[in-house]
Design an enzyme around this catalytic site. Structure first.
Site, mmCIF file in Angstrom:
data_model
loop_
_atom_site.group_PDB
_atom_site.id
_atom_site.type_symbol
_atom_site.label_atom_id
_atom_site.label_comp_id
_atom_site.label_asym_id
_atom_site.label_seq_id
_atom_site.Cartn_x
_atom_site.Cartn_y
_atom_site.Cartn_z
ATOM 1 N N LYS A 95 -0.531 4.777 4.605
ATOM 2 C CA LYS A 95 -1.384 3.803 5.302
ATOM 3 C C LYS A 95 -0.706 3.409 6.609
ATOM 4 O O LYS A 95 0.429 2.920 6.612
ATOM 5 C CB LYS A 95 -1.639 2.571 4.439
ATOM 6 C CG LYS A 95 -2.605 1.574 5.074
ATOM 7 C CD LYS A 95 -3.012 0.493 4.091
ATOM 8 C CE LYS A 95 -3.942 -0.531 4.734
ATOM 9 N NZ LYS A 95 -5.191 0.091 5.237
ATOM 10 N N HIS A 124 0.839 -1.197 0.000
ATOM 11 C CA HIS A 124 0.000 0.000 0.000
ATOM 12 C C HIS A 124 0.876 1.249 0.000
ATOM 13 O O HIS A 124 2.098 1.179 0.164
ATOM 14 C CB HIS A 124 -0.930 0.027 1.216
ATOM 15 C CG HIS A 124 -2.146 -0.839 1.065
ATOM 16 N ND1 HIS A 124 -2.151 -2.170 1.421
ATOM 17 C CD2 HIS A 124 -3.390 -0.576 0.590
ATOM 18 C CE1 HIS A 124 -3.341 -2.683 1.178
ATOM 19 N NE2 HIS A 124 -4.107 -1.736 0.679
#
Length: 254
Positions: free
Chosen positions: A139, A135
């Site tokens: 995040k 990600h």
């Protein structure tokens, strides 16, 4: 559909943009950088609240919105105990709570494929599963809620794997990884990657892989809005499996 957005990070902005493209109305936006949402006493008329904030405030935000009579669609991850608690109390309160670790239609299909592949792999030996996720650098939780859900489902279906463990990419030695019955789950945070999840079964001779890669956040935003519309016409504890009819697909395979 009139929407209240709770949280205005990358996902909040993507949801707002997609909502406007679809002709919906965003009647209010509550940003964590301002007054805490749980302290707001006067909210505008709306059909649904959509919550994408952080794990430390998600529980309070969802409870506050539902106490005020709004259905809640939440995509915040990293607060699994709070989610479980809400799922326990929501029916008795008469509230509506829709939570998913990932609102992508493709990822939810991956959930079904993951379970089915684990069932098929029970018929053979010599393959070891592992899960990888990637990600964007902003995040905060790792591994992702999606990776955790994939790992738990794999362990539930497998007669070989009895547990999973987080294998940090920046650590060379990981406790439990040497155990072939423990599924390693790794997480990387790179650039602006929208999301990639990969399940691999590897033997001495070959490799089997299924994966999902998100190219952007629009697919997630579309899934959130589908969930919001679903939450308006349904009540209680809601999930993507029911919305997409995937709970029926899974039960037929078993």
């Amino acid at each position: 559909m009139k929407i209240i957005l709770i949280g205005y990070g990358q996902m909040g902005r993507a949801i707002e943009q997609e909502a406007l493209l679809q002709g919906h109305e965003v009647v209010a936006i509550y940003d964590l950088k301002r007054k805490p949402f749980a302290e707001e006493t006067q909210l505008p008329e709306a059909d649904v609240c959509i919550e994408f904030t952080s794990s430390d405030v998600a529980y309070q935000n969802c409870v506050h919105a539902m106490e005020l009579g709004y259905p809640v669609v939440c995509g915040t991850t990293g607060w699994n105990e709070g989610v479980d608690e809400l799922r326990r109390i929501v029916p008795s309160k008469g509230w509506t709570f829709f939570h998913a670790s990932n609102y992508s239609i493709g990822v939810n299909i991956l959930y079904v494929l993951n379970r089915r592949l684990a069932q098929l792999m029970n018929k053979t030996e010599g393959y070891r599963p592992e899960i990888e996720e990637v990600h964007h650098i902003n995040k905060k939780d790792a591994p992702s809620g999606t990776a955790i859900k994939l790992a738990k489902a794999l362990v539930e279906e497998s007669k070989y794997a009895h547990d999973w463990v987080f294998q940090r990419s920046d650590v060379q030695v990981n406790v439990g990884i040497e155990d072939p019955n423990v599924v390693p789950v790794s997480a990387d945070r790179v650039g602006d990657v929208a999301g990639l999840h990969r399940i691999t079964y590897k033997s001495a001779n070959d490799r089997i892989t299924i994966e999902h890669e998100a190219f952007n956040r629009r697919g997630l935003a579309k899934g959130v809005l589908l969930a919001a519309n679903f939450a308006i016409s349904h009540h209680g504890v809601l999930q993507m499996e029911s919305l997409l009819g995937l709970d029926t697909a899974t039960s037929k395979q078993q």
